[in-house]
Enzyme design. Structure first.
Site, PDB file in Angstrom:
ATOM      1  N   ARG A   1      11.679  23.422  59.738  1.00 20.34           N
ATOM      2  CA  ARG A   1      10.938  23.246  60.991  1.00 20.34           C
ATOM      3  C   ARG A   1      11.009  24.505  61.855  1.00 20.34           C
ATOM      4  NH1 ARG A   1       8.883  19.120  60.731  1.00 20.34           N
ATOM      5  NH2 ARG A   1      10.502  17.527  60.757  1.00 20.34           N
TER       6      ARG A   1
ATOM      7  N   THR B   1      30.971  -5.006 102.007  1.00 19.61           N
ATOM      8  CA  THR B   1      29.829  -4.996 102.928  1.00 19.61           C
ATOM      9  C   THR B   1      29.657  -6.413 103.466  1.00 19.61           C
ATOM     10  OG1 THR B   1      28.844  -3.306 101.537  1.00 19.61           O
ATOM     11  CG2 THR B   1      27.381  -4.363 103.134  1.00 19.61           C
TER      12      THR B   1
ATOM     13  N   LYS C   1      18.502  -8.503  87.005  1.00 19.86           N
ATOM     14  CA  LYS C   1      18.734  -9.953  87.035  1.00 19.86           C
ATOM     15  C   LYS C   1      17.807 -10.688  87.995  1.00 19.86           C
ATOM     16  CE  LYS C   1      23.438 -10.015  85.327  1.00 19.86           C
ATOM     17  NZ  LYS C   1      24.838 -10.319  85.544  1.00 19.86           N
TER      18      LYS C   1
ATOM     19  N   GLY D   1      38.976 -11.101  82.328  1.00 19.84           N
ATOM     20  CA  GLY D   1      37.508 -11.213  82.297  1.00 19.84           C
ATOM     21  C   GLY D   1      36.923 -11.129  80.898  1.00 19.84           C
TER      22      GLY D   1
ATOM     23  N   GLY E   1      26.007  -9.776  91.820  1.00 19.63           N
ATOM     24  CA  GLY E   1      25.487 -10.751  90.861  1.00 19.63           C
ATOM     25  C   GLY E   1      26.581 -11.637  90.278  1.00 19.63           C
TER      26      GLY E   1
ATOM     27  N   ARG F   1      17.432  19.770  56.005  1.00 26.42           N
ATOM     28  CA  ARG F   1      16.873  20.604  57.078  1.00 26.42           C
ATOM     29  C   ARG F   1      17.290  22.053  56.826  1.00 26.42           C
ATOM     30  NH1 ARG F   1      15.345  18.562  62.098  1.00 26.42           N
ATOM     31  NH2 ARG F   1      15.157  20.770  62.600  1.00 26.42           N
TER      32      ARG F   1
ATOM     33  N   TYR G   1      36.203  -6.668  82.589  1.00 23.37           N
ATOM     34  CA  TYR G   1      36.678  -6.900  81.211  1.00 23.37           C
ATOM     35  C   TYR G   1      37.065  -5.630  80.471  1.00 23.37           C
ATOM     36  CZ  TYR G   1      31.690  -6.069  80.483  1.00 23.37           C
ATOM     37  OH  TYR G   1      30.432  -5.543  80.523  1.00 23.37           O
TER      38      TYR G   1
ATOM     39  N   ASP H   1      26.834 -16.806  83.128  1.00 29.87           N
ATOM     40  CA  ASP H   1      28.066 -16.232  83.707  1.00 29.87           C
ATOM     41  C   ASP H   1      28.937 -17.298  84.378  1.00 29.87           C
ATOM     42  OD1 ASP H   1      27.685 -13.594  82.978  1.00 29.87           O
ATOM     43  OD2 ASP H   1      26.594 -13.072  84.809  1.00 29.87           O
TER      44      ASP H   1
HETATM   45  P1  NAP Z   1      27.090  -5.731  91.576  1.00 25.95           P
HETATM   46  O1  NAP Z   1      26.039  -6.764  91.760  1.00 25.95           O
HETATM   47  O2  NAP Z   1      26.725  -4.303  91.590  1.00 25.95           O
HETATM   48  O3  NAP Z   1      28.233  -5.980  92.669  1.00 25.95           O
HETATM   49  C1  NAP Z   1      29.320  -5.103  92.799  1.00 25.95           C
HETATM   50  C2  NAP Z   1      30.325  -5.689  93.789  1.00 25.95           C
HETATM   51  O4  NAP Z   1      31.470  -4.843  93.796  1.00 25.95           O
HETATM   52  C3  NAP Z   1      29.792  -5.728  95.214  1.00 25.95           C
HETATM   53  O5  NAP Z   1      30.309  -6.864  95.845  1.00 25.95           O
HETATM   54  C4  NAP Z   1      30.401  -4.449  95.808  1.00 25.95           C
HETATM   55  O6  NAP Z   1      30.574  -4.492  97.184  1.00 25.95           O
HETATM   56  C5  NAP Z   1      31.739  -4.446  95.132  1.00 25.95           C
HETATM   57  N1  NAP Z   1      32.362  -3.122  95.148  1.00 25.95           N
HETATM   58  C6  NAP Z   1      31.974  -2.032  94.448  1.00 25.95           C
HETATM   59  N2  NAP Z   1      32.809  -0.989  94.709  1.00 25.95           N
HETATM   60  C7  NAP Z   1      33.727  -1.445  95.599  1.00 25.95           C
HETATM   61  C8  NAP Z   1      34.851  -0.863  96.235  1.00 25.95           C
HETATM   62  N3  NAP Z   1      35.187   0.421  96.010  1.00 25.95           N
HETATM   63  N4  NAP Z   1      35.584  -1.617  97.076  1.00 25.95           N
HETATM   64  C9  NAP Z   1      35.266  -2.906  97.295  1.00 25.95           C
HETATM   65  N5  NAP Z   1      34.208  -3.533  96.717  1.00 25.95           N
HETATM   66  C10 NAP Z   1      33.457  -2.806  95.878  1.00 25.95           C
HETATM   67  O7  NAP Z   1      27.845  -5.956  90.183  1.00 25.95           O
HETATM   68  P2  NAP Z   1      28.125  -7.339  89.422  1.00 25.95           P
HETATM   69  O8  NAP Z   1      27.091  -7.565  88.397  1.00 25.95           O
HETATM   70  O9  NAP Z   1      28.357  -8.398  90.435  1.00 25.95           O
HETATM   71  O10 NAP Z   1      29.463  -6.983  88.640  1.00 25.95           O
HETATM   72  C11 NAP Z   1      30.694  -6.860  89.327  1.00 25.95           C
HETATM   73  C12 NAP Z   1      31.847  -6.888  88.348  1.00 25.95           C
HETATM   74  O11 NAP Z   1      31.835  -8.096  87.614  1.00 25.95           O
HETATM   75  C13 NAP Z   1      31.789  -5.767  87.314  1.00 25.95           C
HETATM   76  O12 NAP Z   1      33.034  -5.177  87.177  1.00 25.95           O
HETATM   77  C14 NAP Z   1      31.461  -6.455  86.023  1.00 25.95           C
HETATM   78  O13 NAP Z   1      32.096  -5.838  84.929  1.00 25.95           O
HETATM   79  C15 NAP Z   1      32.037  -7.828  86.255  1.00 25.95           C
HETATM   80  N6  NAP Z   1      31.302  -8.820  85.448  1.00 25.95           N
HETATM   81  C16 NAP Z   1      31.998  -9.409  84.458  1.00 25.95           C
HETATM   82  C17 NAP Z   1      31.374 -10.325  83.658  1.00 25.95           C
HETATM   83  C18 NAP Z   1      32.147 -10.957  82.562  1.00 25.95           C
HETATM   84  O14 NAP Z   1      31.532 -11.631  81.730  1.00 25.95           O
HETATM   85  N7  NAP Z   1      33.450 -10.808  82.508  1.00 25.95           N
HETATM   86  C19 NAP Z   1      30.032 -10.668  83.874  1.00 25.95           C
HETATM   87  C20 NAP Z   1      29.352 -10.033  84.922  1.00 25.95           C
HETATM   88  C21 NAP Z   1      30.013  -9.107  85.698  1.00 25.95           C
HETATM   89  P3  NAP Z   1      29.428  -3.960  98.191  1.00 25.95           P
HETATM   90  O15 NAP Z   1      28.475  -5.106  98.351  1.00 25.95           O
HETATM   91  O16 NAP Z   1      30.152  -3.600  99.411  1.00 25.95           O
HETATM   92  O17 NAP Z   1      28.791  -2.770  97.521  1.00 25.95           O
END
Ligand code: NAP
Length: 488
Positions: free
Chosen positions: A58, A366, A282, A449, A344, A32, A428, A318
Site C-alpha cells: 500500500r 449537587t 438512559k 457492586g 442514574g 503487508r 464494581y 439495575d
Molecule cells: P451518573 O448518573 O453520572 O451519576 C454520578 C453520581 O456521582 C452523581 O450523583 C455525582 O454527583 C456523583 N459524583 C461524581 N463525582 C463525585 C465526587 N467527586 N464527589 C461526590 N459525588 C460525586 O452515574 P451513574 O450511572 O449513576 O453511576 C454512578 C456509579 O454507579 C458508577 O460508579 C457506576 O459504576 C455505578 N453503577 C454500578 C452498577 C452496578 O451494576 N454495580 C450499575 C450502574 C452504575 P453530582 O450530581 O454532584 O455530579
C-alpha cells in the site's frame, strides 16, 4: 473467513508468523510488504506458504507505508502474480497496470481514513469497472449510519465485495460484513499488531464474537454508550450465548449523545433484538420506549431496550439487581437506607430499595439533584455535608467515587459508621473499594457492586432470551476481565 494482516519487518519474521497463525487455524493472511524494512522478495515470502495469501503493497497516500517508486511497486505486485499468490490488492488507478494473469485474483480496493463518503455507490461502481475479482472498501465511520451504508453495499453488491468501516464507530461493520455476504473480514495477528484504526485481533473476532459462526440467521444484540471501549457487557453476554450455544452475537456500539437518533435507525436496519443502554443514553432510551416497566416510568432511566412487534420496550434491571445483591426485601424493610448520589444508578437503586420497604434518604454533592430525586421518590434528603449525621442501617454508594483508576477516593468517612451497618458500594471496579475495605474493618457487613453488575446483566439476558442466565459463568467473566484490566 477472516483474513489476518501480518506486518513484520523482515522476511524471516513474516514467514515465521505466517506459520504461527496458520497453526492457530487462520485460513488466509494478508502480507503487508509495504510495512517491511527490507526490499520484499515475494517469491521467498510465499514459497512454502501454509495458507493462501493476499499480497498488499500500500502507498502512503492510501494509508500504507510504501515510499518507493510506482514502477518498483508495480514490479512487486507483478512478481506476486508470477509467484502464484492467491490474491493481490491493487487500487483503481493501478489496476490497469497490473492486469489479470494466471490464477491470481485481484482485489481492487479503496481506502479513506477521513470519512465514509456520501457517494459510496459511485465509488463501488468505479472499482467494479476495473474488472476485479473482489472489491474492497474501508472507510472511517463518523456516525452509526456509515456502518449501515457499508453493510447495505455488501448486501446489495452483485459481485464479491468486502466493505467495512474503520475507527471505534466502525466495529460493528467489521464483525458483521460476512453476515451480509462479504467473502472475509480483516483482523490483526494480536492486539498489539493492529494496522488500521479499529481493527480487532483474530482472537477477539473468534473468541468474543465467534465470527466464524455468524450467519444470516444470527440474532444481533448490543450495548450502546459513550465511552464504550471498556464495557464488560460484550464479554459477559457473548460468553453466555456461547455457553448456551445460541446463534446470537452481542456488539458494542460507540455512540455519542448527539447521534442517538442515527443509532436507533441503524439498530432498526440491523434488526437488533435487544440493547443494553449505558451513559449517556438512559434517558433517551426512556423517551424511545413505547412500553416501559415501572422503574423506567418512575425514574426515567432505561438500561434495557427490546424490539418487539415494531416497537421498543424499556426495562431497568439495575434496581432489582441492587435489591437482590443486598439480600432482598426482608433485609431492607423498615430500615433506614442512606443513598449517596443522585445520578442514574441512585435513581434505580433508591426506587427499588424504597419499594421494598426501606426508608430511603438521599444525599448528593449537587444538592439540587438530590432535591429532584427525593421529590421523584417521595423520600427524605440531607445536605451532602450532613450525610454523616444520618443514623442509617444501610449506606449505599451510588456515586462514582472510589472507582478505578481513582481508587483512593471514598464518598463516606467510615469512622462515622456504626459497626453492624450494611455498606453497599455499587462501584464494581475495583471489587473491594476503599469504602468497603474500611467499612469491613469497622465490623460492617459489606456488599460489593460486582454482584449487582452481574445480576443486572443476568436480568437483561433473561429479558433478551427468555432464559435464565448462566450466573456462575458471568461472575467468572467479570472477575477475569476486571481484575485483568486493573492489574494492567
Ligand atoms: P451518573 O448518573 O453520572 O451519576 C454520578 C453520581 O456521582 C452523581 O450523583 C455525582 O454527583 C456523583 N459524583 C461524581 N463525582 C463525585 C465526587 N467527586 N464527589 C461526590 N459525588 C460525586 O452515574 P451513574 O450511572 O449513576 O453511576 C454512578 C456509579 O454507579 C458508577 O460508579 C457506576 O459504576 C455505578 N453503577 C454500578 C452498577 C452496578 O451494576 N454495580 C450499575 C450502574 C452504575 P453530582 O450530581 O454532584 O455530579
Amino acid at each position: 473467513m477472516i483474513c489476518v494482516t501480518l506486518s513484520k519487518p523482515t522476511h524471516e519474521a513474516l514467514i515465521h508468523q505466517h506459520h504461527q497463525v496458520a497453526d492457530q487455524g487462520v485460513e488466509l493472511v494478508e502480507l503487508r510488504v509495504d510495512l517491511m524494512q527490507q526490499d520484499p522478495d515475494v517469491f521467498r515470502l510465499i514459497k512454502n506458504r501454509p495458507t493462501p495469501v493476499v499480497i498488499t503493497c500500500r502507498r502512503k497516500e492510501d494509508g500504507g507505508a510504501y515510499v518507493g517508486g510506482e514502477s518498483q511497486r508495480r514490479n512487486i505486485l507483478l512478481s506476486a502474480m508470477e509467484a502464484g499468490a492467491e490474491y493481490v490488492d491493487v487500487e483503481c488507478d493501478t489496476a490497469s497496470a497490473i492486469p489479470p494473469s494466471g490464477s491470481t485474483k485481484r482485489i481492487v480496493s479503496y481506502h479513506n481514513f477521513q470519512e465514509t463518503p456520501e457517494n459510496l455507490d459511485q465509488i463501488h461502481a468505479q472499482l467494479r469497472a476495473c474488472d476485479p475479482d473482489i472489491v474492497k472498501l474501508a472507510t472511517l465511520a463518523k456516525n452509526p449510519e456509515d456502518n449501515i451504508r457499508m453493510l447495505e453495499l455488501v448486501r446489495e453488491s452483485p459481485g464479491s465485495t468486502t466493505a467495512f468501516c474503520m475507527g471505534s464507530l466502525g466495529l460493528v461493520s467489521r464483525v458483521l460484513t460476512g453476515k451480509y455476504g462479504a467473502p472475509w473480514t480483516y483482523a490483526s495477528a494480536s492486539e498489539s499488531e493492529v494496522v488500521a484504526p479499529g481493527q480487532l485481533s483474530y482472537e477477539t473476532m473468534i473468541r468474543r464474537y465467534r465470527y466464524h459462526l455468524i450467519d444470516r440467521d444470527t440474532e444481533l444484540y448490543g450495548v450502546v454508550g459513550d465511552p464504550i471501549e471498556h464495557s464488560l457487557s460484550p464479554h459477559i453476554h457473548n460468553a453466555a450465548f456461547r455457553q448456551l450455544e445460541m446463534n446470537k452475537v452481542y456488539l458494542p456500539f460507540h455512540v455519542p449523545a448527539r447521534q442517538w437518533k442515527e443509532f436507533i435507525l441503524a439498530a432498526q436496519w440491523l434488526e437488533l433484538k435487544g440493547i443494553s443502554v449505558t451513559i449517556p443514553h438512559k434517558q433517551a432510551a426512556y423517551q424511545l420506549a413505547e412500553v416501559a416497566d415501572e422503574t423506567v416510568q418512575v425514574t426515567g432511566a432505561c438500561n434495557t431496550l427490546v424490539r418487539n412487534a415494531n416497537h421498543w420496550e424499556g426495562y431497568n434491571t439495575d434496581g432489582m439487581a441492587a435489591l437482590e445483591s443486598v439480600g432482598g426485601a426482608s433485609v431492607t424493610r423498615n430500615k433506614t437506607v442512606l443513598v449517596l448520589g443522585a445520578g442514574g444508578a441512585a435513581k434505580a437503586v433508591g426506587y427499588a430499595l424504597s419499594q421494598s420497604g426501606g426508608r430511603v434518604i438521599v444525599t448528593n454533592r449537587t444538592h439540587q439533584r438530590a432535591e429532584q430525586l427525593a421529590a421523584e421518590l417521595g423520600c427524605d434528603l440531607v445536605p451532602w455535608e450532613k450525610r454523616i449525621s444520618v443514623q442509617a442501617d444501610m449506606v449505599v454508594n451510588c456515586t462514582s467515587v472510589g472507582m478505578y483508576p481513582h481508587t483512593e477516593g471514598s464518598p463516606f468517612p467510615t469512622d462515622a459508621i456504626k459497626p453492624g451497618t450494611i455498606v453497599f458500594d455499587t462501584v464494581y471496579n475495583p471489587k473491594w473499594t476503599r469504602l468497603l475495605t474500611e467499612a469491613s474493618e469497622r465490623g460492617c457487613s459489606v456488599v460489593a457492586g460486582r454482584e449487582m453488575f452481574v445480576l443486572q446483566a443476568a436480568g437483561q439476558f433473561r429479558i433478551f432470551t427468555g432464559q435464565p442466565a448462566p450466573l456462575e459463568l458471568m461472575r467468572e467473566v467479570v472477575d477475569q476481565v476486571l481484575d485483568g484490566q486493573t492489574a494492567g
